[in-house]
Enzyme design. Sequence first.
Site, PDB file in Angstrom:
ATOM      1  N   GLN A 177       0.827  -1.219   0.000  1.00 46.70           N
ATOM      2  CA  GLN A 177       0.000   0.000   0.000  1.00 46.70           C
ATOM      3  C   GLN A 177       0.863   1.272   0.000  1.00 46.70           C
ATOM      4  OE1 GLN A 177      -3.309   0.219  -0.319  1.00 46.70           O
ATOM      5  NE2 GLN A 177      -3.819  -1.946  -0.133  1.00 46.70           N
ATOM      6  N   SER A 194       2.978  -4.967  -5.187  1.00 47.51           N
ATOM      7  CA  SER A 194       1.990  -5.514  -6.119  1.00 47.51           C
ATOM      8  C   SER A 194       1.640  -4.450  -7.166  1.00 47.51           C
ATOM      9  CB  SER A 194       0.732  -5.884  -5.317  1.00 47.51           C
ATOM     10  OG  SER A 194      -0.240  -6.440  -6.152  1.00 47.51           O
ATOM     11  N   CYS A 315     -10.644  -8.650   1.028  1.00 49.95           N
ATOM     12  CA  CYS A 315     -10.640 -10.075   1.383  1.00 49.95           C
ATOM     13  C   CYS A 315     -11.589 -10.342   2.540  1.00 49.95           C
ATOM     14  CB  CYS A 315      -9.251 -10.538   1.800  1.00 49.95           C
ATOM     15  SG  CYS A 315      -7.927  -9.616   1.093  1.00 49.95           S
TER      16      CYS A 315
END
Length: 372
Positions: A177, A194, A315
């Site tokens: 993040q 990511s 999630c």
Amino acid sequence: MIYLDYQATTPVAPEVAHAMQPWIAEKFANPHSPSRWGNEAEAVIEVARKQVETALNLKGGSIAFTGSATEALNWALKGTVEKAPKGRNRIITVATEHAAVLDTCEWLADNGIDLTILPVEPDGRLDLELLARELDDRVLLVAVMQVNNEIGVTQPISEIANMAHECGALMLCDAVQAFGRMEICKGPDLVAISAHKVFGPKAIGALWMRKGAEPAPFIHGGGQERGLRSGTLSPALCVGFGAAAKLADERQTRDYDHVQKLWKAAIQALGPEWIINGSVAHRYHGNLNIRRKGIDAARLLAELRDIAFSLGSACASGSGRPSHVLRALGLDYRESRSCIRLGFGRYTTQHELVDACGRIATHARTQEKLSA
Ligand code: PLP
């Protein structure tokens, strides 16, 4: 639809889609084949690797591409345990980490690792004195994230890395993040990122490894990525990740200033009844996690279907379980069910954000009146 879920994922930048296009539509060579086409694919992957490494701006190591940050974190944890020196059998992590770290650590604990999960202060920050008391010469790895995905709170990663190193342990940082949104903290030996959180494609991540701290291979096979992570690389995904990293690097100040303005506008539009979850000062301001006494956040979400916001991590949202992060801040069950997360960034306009916040505030007020 107003998209306010930038922590779950970000839109693909037009520049990224453009860079990927030929590698999806026309060019299909295996980058590990010795043909001219294969060499061309390999060359663009190496350019992408440099772009990601330049944006990371860490010295003394390099990245390996992975299928996700989840894979990178699993690899870092399990592969480090596999190479552990004799007598180092402890992992220390924090209660507010992402499931990719916490669940992997729990799995390792079931398989013989001595696991310590440290609590956080009510503002979401780790107490470094508590960490200091836990560190000893049996600690193998300390795993702490730079920016929390649910509440945006930052941790003092460089200080934690120094402390880990002083007792001979390694430090793993989940920087998913943080990457592309702020400077990545120096100090950790392993850093997971990511692409889809920085306006890149999904299903590609990377693990940055300090030279000498490489974990044992997690995926075995054709020996790609210097024998550390086997599997044919996707030129399209690597090119997309590289383009996204370059763009984020070039736009860092502009994106940061934009987020600061959005944060102020959102707070003003919501009104004074909301409480911000987690530290305001030590935080990425593109994450506004807030609560309001007595509201049912799930109902709010259902009533405002044309605004994409969330109750916490993507999630956990579907599970109906109260967020482990909010509980770690000390919120009780009712409080944690009255929280929403608004995530915004590069492509969010002030106008749409203010519009969404105004409507969220109106619906919350109505809920309040009905339940009074
Ligand atoms: N760590 C953090 C902090 C995240 O926010 C996420 C994504 O939700 C991950 C790890 C996992 O990333 P990926 O979706 O690439 O597996």
